[in-house]
Design a protein around this motif. Structure first.
Motif, PDB file in Angstrom:
ATOM      1  N   HIS A 130       5.310   1.456   4.594  1.00 12.18           N
ATOM      2  CA  HIS A 130       6.187   0.362   4.245  1.00 12.18           C
ATOM      3  C   HIS A 130       4.801  -1.040   3.421  1.00 12.18           C
ATOM      4  CE1 HIS A 130       8.782   2.694   5.435  1.00 12.18           C
ATOM      5  NE2 HIS A 130       8.719   3.230   6.697  1.00 12.18           N
ATOM      6  N   GLY A 131       4.016  -0.507   3.427  1.00 11.51           N
ATOM      7  CA  GLY A 131       3.204  -1.828   2.794  1.00 11.51           C
ATOM      8  C   GLY A 131       1.700  -1.889   3.242  1.00 11.51           C
ATOM      9  N   ASP A 132       1.682  -1.335   4.862  1.00 17.90           N
ATOM     10  CA  ASP A 132       0.302  -1.406   5.594  1.00 17.90           C
ATOM     11  C   ASP A 132      -0.763  -0.658   4.806  1.00 17.90           C
ATOM     12  OD1 ASP A 132       1.017  -3.920   6.914  1.00 17.90           O
ATOM     13  OD2 ASP A 132       1.531  -1.913   8.464  1.00 17.90           O
ATOM     14  N   ILE A 133      -1.565  -0.630   4.933  1.00 20.12           N
ATOM     15  CA  ILE A 133      -3.009  -0.086   3.938  1.00 20.12           C
ATOM     16  C   ILE A 133      -3.276   1.121   4.941  1.00 20.12           C
ATOM     17  CG2 ILE A 133      -5.639   0.118   3.338  1.00 20.12           C
ATOM     18  CD1 ILE A 133      -4.530  -2.768   1.915  1.00 20.12           C
ATOM     19  N   ALA A 134      -3.333   2.908   4.413  1.00 20.39           N
ATOM     20  CA  ALA A 134      -3.935   3.855   5.003  1.00 20.39           C
ATOM     21  C   ALA A 134      -4.997   4.286   5.249  1.00 20.39           C
ATOM     22  CB  ALA A 134      -2.541   4.879   4.622  1.00 20.39           C
ATOM     23  N   PRO A 139      -0.131   4.185   9.520  1.00 20.76           N
ATOM     24  CA  PRO A 139      -0.451   2.351   9.246  1.00 20.76           C
ATOM     25  C   PRO A 139       0.554   1.931   9.921  1.00 20.76           C
ATOM     26  CG  PRO A 139       0.426   3.425   7.199  1.00 20.76           C
ATOM     27  CD  PRO A 139       0.492   4.893   8.699  1.00 20.76           C
ATOM     28  N   ASP A 140       1.806   2.184   9.459  1.00 19.65           N
ATOM     29  CA  ASP A 140       2.835   1.039   9.761  1.00 19.65           C
ATOM     30  C   ASP A 140       3.157   0.943  11.418  1.00 19.65           C
ATOM     31  OD1 ASP A 140       2.735   0.320   7.261  1.00 19.65           O
ATOM     32  OD2 ASP A 140       4.229   1.467   6.775  1.00 19.65           O
ATOM     33  N   ASP A 141       2.650   1.859  12.024  1.00 23.81           N
ATOM     34  CA  ASP A 141       3.285   2.276  13.549  1.00 23.81           C
ATOM     35  C   ASP A 141       1.538   1.892  14.375  1.00 23.81           C
ATOM     36  OD1 ASP A 141       4.340   3.200  16.145  1.00 23.81           O
ATOM     37  OD2 ASP A 141       4.764   4.691  15.989  1.00 23.81           O
ATOM     38  N   PRO A 199      -1.531   1.588  17.492  1.00 24.35           N
ATOM     39  CA  PRO A 199      -1.062  -0.045  19.067  1.00 24.35           C
ATOM     40  C   PRO A 199      -1.628  -1.077  19.289  1.00 24.35           C
ATOM     41  CG  PRO A 199      -2.405   2.057  19.078  1.00 24.35           C
ATOM     42  CD  PRO A 199      -2.093   2.491  17.333  1.00 24.35           C
ATOM     43  N   CYS A 200      -1.134  -1.731  20.230  1.00 20.65           N
ATOM     44  CA  CYS A 200      -1.415  -3.138  20.298  1.00 20.65           C
ATOM     45  C   CYS A 200      -0.953  -3.901  18.954  1.00 20.65           C
ATOM     46  CB  CYS A 200      -2.902  -3.437  19.974  1.00 20.65           C
ATOM     47  SG  CYS A 200      -2.838  -2.288  21.739  1.00 20.65           S
ATOM     48  N   GLY A 201      -0.701  -4.010  17.942  1.00 19.67           N
ATOM     49  CA  GLY A 201       0.241  -4.589  16.552  1.00 19.67           C
ATOM     50  C   GLY A 201      -1.039  -4.803  15.911  1.00 19.67           C
ATOM     51  N   PHE A 202      -1.368  -3.955  15.993  1.00 21.59           N
ATOM     52  CA  PHE A 202      -2.395  -4.044  14.917  1.00 21.59           C
ATOM     53  C   PHE A 202      -2.484  -3.626  13.346  1.00 21.59           C
ATOM     54  CE2 PHE A 202      -5.429  -4.163  18.601  1.00 21.59           C
ATOM     55  CZ  PHE A 202      -6.403  -4.934  17.932  1.00 21.59           C
ATOM     56  N   HIS A 203      -2.592  -3.927  12.460  1.00 22.31           N
ATOM     57  CA  HIS A 203      -2.457  -3.325  10.431  1.00 22.31           C
ATOM     58  C   HIS A 203      -3.527  -2.986   9.980  1.00 22.31           C
ATOM     59  CE1 HIS A 203      -0.228  -6.435   9.263  1.00 22.31           C
ATOM     60  NE2 HIS A 203      -0.175  -6.899  10.147  1.00 22.31           N
ATOM     61  N   TYR A 204      -3.469  -3.240   8.822  1.00 25.73           N
ATOM     62  CA  TYR A 204      -4.467  -3.042   7.753  1.00 25.73           C
ATOM     63  C   TYR A 204      -3.569  -3.492   6.500  1.00 25.73           C
ATOM     64  CZ  TYR A 204      -7.846  -0.770  10.558  1.00 25.73           C
ATOM     65  OH  TYR A 204      -8.931   0.037  12.052  1.00 25.73           O
ATOM     66  N   ALA A 205      -4.187  -5.418   5.959  1.00 21.77           N
ATOM     67  CA  ALA A 205      -3.486  -5.459   4.264  1.00 21.77           C
ATOM     68  C   ALA A 205      -5.157  -6.417   3.445  1.00 21.77           C
ATOM     69  CB  ALA A 205      -2.432  -6.727   5.184  1.00 21.77           C
ATOM     70  N   GLY A 206      -4.520  -6.082   3.261  1.00 23.66           N
ATOM     71  CA  GLY A 206      -5.503  -6.396   1.682  1.00 23.66           C
ATOM     72  C   GLY A 206      -5.867  -8.707   2.024  1.00 23.66           C
ATOM     73  N   LEU A 207      -7.015  -9.007   1.398  1.00 23.60           N
ATOM     74  CA  LEU A 207      -7.428  -9.935   2.124  1.00 23.60           C
ATOM     75  C   LEU A 207      -6.894 -10.596   1.191  1.00 23.60           C
ATOM     76  CD1 LEU A 207     -10.857  -9.501   3.800  1.00 23.60           C
ATOM     77  CD2 LEU A 207      -8.958 -10.461   5.120  1.00 23.60           C
ATOM     78  N   ALA A 265       1.546  -0.017  -2.039  1.00 22.08           N
ATOM     79  CA  ALA A 265       1.167  -1.379  -3.036  1.00 22.08           C
ATOM     80  C   ALA A 265       1.612  -0.955  -4.639  1.00 22.08           C
ATOM     81  CB  ALA A 265       0.526  -2.461  -3.111  1.00 22.08           C
ATOM     82  N   ASP A 266       0.878   0.308  -4.580  1.00 22.35           N
ATOM     83  CA  ASP A 266       0.575   1.094  -6.206  1.00 22.35           C
ATOM     84  C   ASP A 266       0.881   2.655  -5.916  1.00 22.35           C
ATOM     85  OD1 ASP A 266      -1.628   1.580  -5.515  1.00 22.35           O
ATOM     86  OD2 ASP A 266      -2.458   0.307  -6.644  1.00 22.35           O
ATOM     87  N   ASP A 267       1.528   2.350  -4.812  1.00 20.53           N
ATOM     88  CA  ASP A 267       1.784   4.360  -4.605  1.00 20.53           C
ATOM     89  C   ASP A 267      -0.081   4.647  -5.445  1.00 20.53           C
ATOM     90  OD1 ASP A 267       3.072   5.745  -3.044  1.00 20.53           O
ATOM     91  OD2 ASP A 267       4.212   6.533  -4.698  1.00 20.53           O
TER      92      ASP A 267
END
Length: 621
Positions: A218-222, A415-417, A419-427, A189-191
């Protein structure tokens, strides 16, 4: 794994003193090892600051989170103090009944210097962080270097309550590695990622602890452990050996008049717990150059080729079956297995129903379904002791958090790939994805456990809108292990790459594990490892400590500590015996009987509960 959630650490009481900021110095002299890229940051810690507690002392470590004057712009000194405090709280029982500093252990003031850098394994995409703490009271007549790796997925100070607390007061230098884990999260989000001093910095402005490729975010936290593409667990032993080499090189800088420091004139003792315990055992198997003089591993996450069970195997099994199995009446008194009103958690009863719907159990009543789930786990090697304490891990949803993250690491996904559709993002609001709070992000390096959820980051995906929303993702993760399809082979290859090698038979080696460990059960980890060593001609010592479990930091939880004893004092005692062997000429014993420990009970911990020999002082205190 040793990664208890932050809400439990709030049980560990009061106030902190402020500490003076460390000075950053430049030291000339010998070059850093070739695997270090960039600067070596040298800081001095004296006059209200120190190596072991950043000036907080035992009361401060146990108290409220240390203060940050400007939360949006924490200083490196503030972040370091918080990181040390967070690491202590995540590993040790600092509660008023726990006995730390009274029955065992101590947190004395230890002034000295720190040397910190980024180190690289050949062909790695990301570095691991290495750190050497050199106490001013370094014992030049008994040259000692303790090397350790962080527990769980913690940052660089993640083993300070074991290695630092034992080694620094004794006059040893202590070398740490985060083994490719830690809170160096990258936010597209802020690189920004984390710089060497712990502060956040933009991509391209300085070397970052973890910087995923631009096309991968592309948007998910790594998260470094999970998304570096390196499967760092396969290299944990190499990380430990590099940390030892870094430690020797920095001792050359610290004491040039006594250089060179080598494994021939400086004894190197390796110790770690949980994932850190597995890391030092990996290092022991790779130690062709005889760097290590002895190893003490606590509750190790260790995988023997063809024996025991891999973490991903039994953790995905537990994620599916334990919620239902724990409904069985035999677990009515297990801590955290029932609601405050004494009822079975509705979600666990629903899991039994869903297992029936999927044809995994045949019983038509919840009690029958729970009994069948219990028998499934027993057939897979789970003991009643392990399942009882695993109620806490299940209640906190740690199985899903661990397996979703580790699947990504093993398969080398970004972070954008995952498995099983999981990803991390801000709450964001109401638990939905949203921007991370800026102050929370600024302190990630100090506060984050290394695997979300937590610290403003949520685990999303792998759910549906059914009455058991997490089951689809959990079943998907299990299928990665059970499938024989070529698309899932990278996961099994990733797990296979983490197995240990046989150490030299003459290496003094001691494994200490809690008999009630419900996260890394002994039947899957230490027991097959010790049996494998003995079959190969080695003579390891092994303590399977009664009533000890995985999370000493859980012991302040009401009802939990009464049934257990801490594991740390047994690790300190094993290190004491190793010291006596290496420096005082005491013979390395062929057998040391396991202490007959008893549960702490509702009162404060006593020495009698630990049942350690009176001649053994458990730790430097």
């Amino acid at each position: 794994m040793t990664n208890p959630l932050s809400r439990w650490t709030l049980l560990l009481v009061p106030l902190l003193a402020s500490c003076a900021a460390p000075s950053v110095t430049k030291e000339s002299g010998m070059q850093a090892p070739e695997f270090v890229r960039g600067e070596v940051r040298v800081t001095e810690h004296r006059q209200g600051d120190d190596l072991l507690s950043a000036g907080l002392g035992l009361d401060g470590l146990a108290g409220a989170p240390s203060s940050i004057a400007h939360p949006l712009q924490p200083t490196p000194a503030e972040l370091r103090r918080r990181a040390i405090q967070t690491s202590w709280k995540g590993i040790a029982d600092l509660g008023p009944l726990g006995g730390y500093g009274h029955v065992y252990g101590a947190v004395p003031n230890v002034p000295g210097r720190e040397y910190q850098a980024f180190a690289w394994i050949p062909d790695a995409h990301s570095p691991h962080r290495v750190l050497l703490q050199v106490p001013d009271n370094f014992d030049r007549s008994h040259r000692c270097l303790v090397v350790t790796a962080s527990s769980g997925s913690r940052g660089i100070y993640g083993a300070i309550a074991l290695a630092g607390a034992w080694g620094l007061p004794r006059g040893c230098a202590v070398a740490y590695t985060d083994k490719g884990t830690g809170g160096g999260y990258f936010d597209p989000a802020d690189d920004t990622g984390v710089a060497l001093d712990g502060t956040r910095a933009k991509r391209g402005s300085t070397t970052l602890e973890f910087e995923p490729a631009k096309e991968a975010t592309h948007g998910d936290i790594a998260v470094k452990h999970l998304h570096s593409g390196d499967n760092p667990e396969a290299d944990w032993g190499r990380h430990v050996l590099q940390a030892a080499q870094f430690g020797l090189a920095m001792l050359d800088r610290a004491f040039p008049e006594q250089a060179p420091f080598t494994a021939q004139n400086t004894r190197i003792i390796a110790t770690g717990l949980s994932n850190g315990g597995g890391a030092v055992l990996q290092a022991a198997g790779l130690d062709d150059g005889h760097l290590l003089a002895g190893v003490v591993a606590l509750e190790p996450n260790v995988r023997v080729p063809g024996q025991g069970r891999a973490l991903f195997d039994y953790a995905t099994d537990a994620a599916i079956w334990l919620p239902c199995a724990l409904v069985d009446a035999r677990f009515d008194s297990a801590p955290m297995a029932r609601t405050p009103q004494g009822d079975v958690p509705p979600a666990w009863a629903q899991r039994c129903h869903q297992l029936h719907e999927h044809g995994l159990v045949s019983g038509t009543r919840v009690a029958q379904q729970a009994a069948q789930a219990y028998e499934h786990l027993r057939a897979g090697g789970w003991t009643d002791d392990a399942m009882t304490t695993a109620a806490s891990t299940t209640a906190l949803d740690l199985w899903r958090a661990i397996t979703a993250g580790y699947a990504s690491a093993y398969m080398r996904r970004g972070p954008d790939d995952m498995p099983c559709g999981f990803h991390y993002a801000g709450l964001g609001a109401h638990g939905a994805p949203g921007p991370v709070d800026a102050a929370t992000k600024a302190s990630w390096w100090a506060d984050a456990s290394g695997i979300p959820p937590g610290n403003g980051v949520g685990l999303f995906g792998g759910t549906d809108h059914s009455a058991d929303p997490t089951l689809p993702g959990t079943l998907c993760l299990r299928s990665l292990w059970d499938d024989t399809d070529a698309s899932t082979q990278p996961l099994r290859d990733g797990v296979a790459a983490t197995t240990v090698k046989m150490p030299r038979a003459s290496l003094p080696l001691w494994v200490v594990h809690g008999a009630s460990d419900g996260l890394l059960p002994t039947t899957f980890t230490s027991e097959p490892y010790v049996a494998w060593l003995r079959a190969g001609g080695a003579h390891p010592l092994y303590w399977k400590v009664p009533h000890a479990q995985h999370f000493d930091a859980f012991l302040p939880i009401p009802g939990f500590g009464a049934q257990h004893v801490p594991l740390l004092p047994y690790g300190y005692a094993a290190l004491d015996r190793l010291w006596a062997h290496l420096y005082e000429g005491a013979p390395w014993p062929a057998l040391v009987p396991t202490p007959a420990s008893t549960p702490r009970g509702t009162g404060a911990l006593s020495k009698e509960a630990l049942d350690l020999p009176a001649a053994w002082t458990p730790g430097p205190g």
